[in-house]
Design a protein around this motif. Structure first.
Motif, PDB file in Angstrom:
ATOM      1  N   ASN A 131       0.810  -1.226   0.000  1.00 34.68           N
ATOM      2  CA  ASN A 131       0.000   0.000   0.000  1.00 34.68           C
ATOM      3  C   ASN A 131       0.839   1.270   0.000  1.00 34.68           C
ATOM      4  O   ASN A 131       0.367   2.334   0.439  1.00 34.68           O
ATOM      5  CB  ASN A 131      -0.967   0.021   1.191  1.00 34.68           C
ATOM      6  N   VAL A 182       2.395   4.516  -1.757  1.00 33.39           N
ATOM      7  CA  VAL A 182       1.882   5.373  -2.824  1.00 33.39           C
ATOM      8  C   VAL A 182       2.846   6.526  -3.056  1.00 33.39           C
ATOM      9  O   VAL A 182       3.683   6.840  -2.205  1.00 33.39           O
ATOM     10  CB  VAL A 182       0.486   5.941  -2.489  1.00 33.39           C
ATOM     11  N   TRP A 196       5.580  10.829  -1.089  1.00 31.79           N
ATOM     12  CA  TRP A 196       5.308   9.392  -1.133  1.00 31.79           C
ATOM     13  C   TRP A 196       5.045   8.888   0.279  1.00 31.79           C
ATOM     14  O   TRP A 196       5.279   9.584   1.273  1.00 31.79           O
ATOM     15  CB  TRP A 196       6.510   8.653  -1.744  1.00 31.79           C
ATOM     16  N   GLU A 224      -0.570   8.271 -14.093  1.00 32.87           N
ATOM     17  CA  GLU A 224      -0.172   7.967 -12.722  1.00 32.87           C
ATOM     18  C   GLU A 224       1.150   7.212 -12.754  1.00 32.87           C
ATOM     19  O   GLU A 224       1.472   6.545 -13.743  1.00 32.87           O
ATOM     20  CB  GLU A 224      -1.229   7.093 -12.034  1.00 32.87           C
ATOM     21  N   PRO A 271       2.380   1.539 -10.364  1.00 33.87           N
ATOM     22  CA  PRO A 271       1.940   1.097  -9.033  1.00 33.87           C
ATOM     23  C   PRO A 271       3.138   0.660  -8.188  1.00 33.87           C
ATOM     24  O   PRO A 271       4.006  -0.077  -8.646  1.00 33.87           O
ATOM     25  CB  PRO A 271       1.001  -0.074  -9.348  1.00 33.87           C
TER      26      PRO A 271
END
Length: 338
Positions: A112, A114, A219, A258, A261
Motif C-alpha cells: 500500500n 503510494v 510518497w 499515474e 503502481p
C-alpha cells in the motif's frame, strides 16, 4: 626417535598456523555493501537489515552513498550488494539490469505504498477554526493546477507557481519533470528541486506549519504523510506506454499517467543472490506493516533519531514483525543484541 617429537611439534605448529590463518580470513571477509539511502523509510529499512545481517548471521556490512540511479548501476556491477528499499521497475537503469539478470527484486516489503502530487487539505477546503479560506476550492486533478499558479506563487519566479520536486538524481525527479511537460504546467510552474530528501521534507513541513499553500511531490511510507491532512491530486490512470515517456528525460513528448503502481522490494546483485542464499531467504520474507512503519518514521523524525537508533527501537517494539522473517536460532542472536 628424537625426530618424532620434533616432527609432531612441527605438524602441530603448522596446524595451529593454518587455524589462525583461517580465523583471520573469516574476520577479513569483505563487508556486504548496502546503498546509503537518504530518505527516512529507506534509511530505517537499511539499518534494520544490517542489524539482522550482522547480529544474526555474523557478516560485516558497510554502506556506500549515491543517487538512486547511481546505486542501481552500482548494484548491477556488484559494487553494491543490497538496496534495502528498491522501487523496482521505475528507472531504465533498473529495468535494463533486471532484464540482463544482473539485479533481482526480493519480496514485497511495504504494501500500500503510494506516491504522487499533494497539497494541504486546507488549500481546497479551508479551515474555519484556523481562519483559513479555501484558496483553490475546485482543485481536484493535476489539470486543475492550470487555474491556480498564483495560489502556489514562487517568490523567486514572479508570475509563476512553484512545484516542489524530488532532489536531482532521484528517478522520481525525472518523472515529475516530464509530468510537468505532459500536463502543460512547465510554463506555469517553476520546477524547484530540493537539495536532499530532508530538505524537501523541511520545506513542505515549514509551509504547512505556517498555513501556507504548497504543491509538492511526496510518497508514503513517510512521517510527513502521517503528520498532516493532505490531498493527493488525481492523475490519468496508469498507462505503461505513457510511463515509458515519463521515465525518459530525453523524450520530447511525454504523456501523462499515474506513476507505476508501487512495489517496494529489496534490490540485490546477482553475485549476492548466488553467494548468500540464507540472506536471500530472509529478504524474501521481509514485510513492514505500513501503519507501524509510519509510526516509527514519525518518531524517528520528531526525536531526530539516527537510523540505527530508530531501527533498534522499532525492533524492540515490534519483535513479532521481524522474528517472522528469521529462523528461531538467528532471531535469538538478534534479540540478544537488542
Amino acid at each position: 626417535m628424537r625426530k618424532i617429537p620434533t616432527l609432531l611439534a612441527a605438524l602441530l605448529l603448522t596446524a595451529g598456523l593454518a587455524s589462525t590463518d583461517s580465523a583471520a580470513s573469516a574476520e577479513q571477509r569483505p563487508p556486504i555493501r548496502f546503498g546509503a539511502i537518504n530518505w527516512e523509510s529507506g534509511a530505517l529499512t537499511t539499518a534494520i537489515l544490517r542489524r539482522i545481517v550482522e547480529d544474526g548471521y555474523g557478516y560485516p556490512t558497510d554502506t556506500l552513498p549515491g543517487s538512486t540511479v547511481s546505486m542501481e548501476i552500482s548494484l548491477a556491477r556488484n559494487d553494491l550488494q543490497v538496496i534495502a528499499e528498491e522501487w523496482a521497475g521505475r528507472s531504465p537503469a533498473w529495468v535494463k539490469a533486471e532484464q540482463a539478470g544482473q539485479v533481482f527484486a526480493l519480496g514485497d516489503t511495504v504494501k500500500n505504498a503510494v506516491e504522487g502530487w499533494w497539497v494541504p487539505a486546507y488549500v481546497i477546503k479551508g479551515d474555519p477554526d484556523r481562519g483559513l479560506e479555501a484558496l483553490a476550492p475546485d482543485l481536484r486533478t493535476v489539470d486543475d493546477l492550470k487555474r491556480y499558479p498564483q495560489v502556489f506563487s514562487d517568490p523567486e519566479a514572479p508570475g509563476k507557481g512553484r512545484f516542489l520536486n524530488s532532489p536531482s538524481g532521484w528517478t522520481s525527479e525525472i518523472v515529475n519533470s516530464q509530468k510537468l511537460k505532459a500536463y502543460g504546467l512547465d510554463s506555469l510552474y517553476n520546477n524547484f528541486r530540493s537539495g536532499t530528501g530532508a530538505a524537501l521534507d523541511a520545506e513542505v513541513d515549514s509551509a504547512i506549519r505556517r498555513d501556507k499553500p504548497v504543491l509538492f511531490y511526496y510518497w508514503s511510507p513517510t512521517p510527513l504523510i502521517g503528520r498532516h491532512d493532505l490531498v493527493r491530486l488525481q492523475e490519468p490512470p496508469f498507462d505503461a506506454q505513457a510511463w515509458a515517456t515519463l521515465t525518459d528525460p530525453n523524450n520530447p513528448n511525454p504523456r501523462g499517467s499515474e506513476s507505476l503502481p508501487a512495489k517496494l522490494s529489496i534490490g540485490v546483485s546477482k553475485a549476492f543472490r548466488e553467494s548468500y542464499p540464507e540472506l536471500v531467504a530472509v529478504f524474501e520474507k521481509v514485510e513492514l506493516p505500513i501503519d507501524r512503519l509510519n509510526k516509527a518514521l514519525a518518531e524517528m523524525s520528531e526525536k531526530r533519531l539516527a537510523p540505527e537508533a530508530a531501527a533498534k527501537a522499532f525492533m524492540h517494539n515490534n519483535p513479532d514483525v521481524w522474528k517472522a522473517w528469521l529462523p528461531a536460532d538467528v532471531a535469538a542472536k538478534v534479540q540478544a543484541q537488542l
